[in-house]
Scaffold this active site. Sequence first.
Site, PDB file in Angstrom:
ATOM      1  N   ASP A  93      39.286  42.426  39.118  1.00 16.90           N
ATOM      2  CA  ASP A  93      38.808  43.275  38.113  1.00 16.90           C
ATOM      3  C   ASP A  93      39.059  44.658  38.243  1.00 16.90           C
ATOM      4  OD1 ASP A  93      36.849  42.867  40.093  1.00 16.90           O
ATOM      5  OD2 ASP A  93      35.419  43.932  38.914  1.00 16.90           O
ATOM      6  N   GLU A 156      33.937  42.204  40.949  1.00 18.63           N
ATOM      7  CA  GLU A 156      33.607  42.987  42.100  1.00 18.63           C
ATOM      8  C   GLU A 156      32.985  44.401  41.614  1.00 18.63           C
ATOM      9  OE1 GLU A 156      33.602  46.022  45.085  1.00 18.63           O
ATOM     10  OE2 GLU A 156      34.924  46.086  43.537  1.00 18.63           O
TER      11      GLU A 156
HETATM   12 ZN   LIG Z   1      37.687  47.767  44.524  1.00 19.62          ZN
END
Ligand SMILES: [Zn+2]
Length: 402
Positions: A93, A156
């Site tokens: 991401d 994340e």
């Molecule tokens: Zn990162």
Amino acid sequence: MIDKISKRIDELREEMVSTMMKMIPLGGIGPENGGDGEIRKAEFLEKLARDMGLDVERVDARDERVPSGIRPNIVIRYKGRSDRSIWIVSHMDVVPPGSGWSSDPFTPVLKNGRIYGRGTEDDGQAIVSSLYAVKVLSDLGIRSNYGLNLAIVSDEETGSKYGIEHLISRGIFSKDDLIIVPDAGNSDGTMIEVAEKGILWLKITVRGKQVHASTPEKGLNAHRIGMRLAIAIDDVLHSRFSDTDPLFDPPRSTFEPTKKEANVENVNTVPGIDVLYFDCRILPKYSINEVLDVVKTVAEAYKAYGADIKVDVVSMNEPSFTDPNSEIVRRIQKAVKLLRGKEAKPMGVGGGTCAAHLRRAGLQAAVWMTTEETAHQPDEYCVVENMVEDAKVMAAVVLDDL
Ligand SMILES: [Zn+2]
């Protein structure tokens, strides 16, 4: 052995660049940030890894907020002679591009040994380096005592529930495994992050009364109270929690007013609601609840202006540690020394990587990569040299004679 690995990775340089250039246009913004998730990037990487002949498994999480309903996680295993493995955890991401880009953030540009684009350094570099590290071990048929596994995760940047937390809850990692999280570092790869500050994200909502701007006395300007309150919180936190710890960079706790929600659309209306956010990174010597209590006390005092004020916790993570003398730190140090002739040192940082989740699950995790620290900035770029050289270190960490 290390020379063979280095040579083979050098030969793959153009292919690594081309992989990055193909991957960046696939986006990866999470639903919290208005994106459609990581699925396109995951499908690209899964196919690439399968074409490399690697052992690939998908350990996806369900998330109805994205069109595919899936937050993908890719697990790649290259077994060693024992059951023990070293994992490299990277994330697919990316954060939204924001403003100030010189060219389209999702059309990567290769220039002067750098690749520009959102998600190149954070965390595309780690994805590409680690994938080619495994490919080279596999191509050369190198089987060490330790295996080298990859977890390429979602989510994340927005909490990790659908990413590393999902993998931890599925029991993907064993307690003897060692983990490298290439998601922060310094420009010559001499920083190994072993500790993260505690994190507290706060949402502060001030409610007054919306009226025409020509008659402010009939209402209550939430924006004015919100601004005063933000400055007051900023001042109090910095003076109350001012100690430093030299293990960390920066050595103090940080308290930053960050996001500000849009209020009224026109100039001639007094806002009735004001919503602002703080990002606090707290040294382990302070408790997170202590910081929260101070913010709540200040907010309570500002109710004297007549407004309703609410403090909500958006995210809260306790600080995390890995022993600076642990096996994973020692292995990274040796590989960096061998390949670059440099001494890497364990340090603490502001945090927010997957390593904190892994450490809280009882695993030994060290954060390491070579980075220009352009993450989250406009014109984010990855240095091709760093991507290639990091792949060598990642392949070398498993070697028996290290
Ligand atoms: Zn990162």
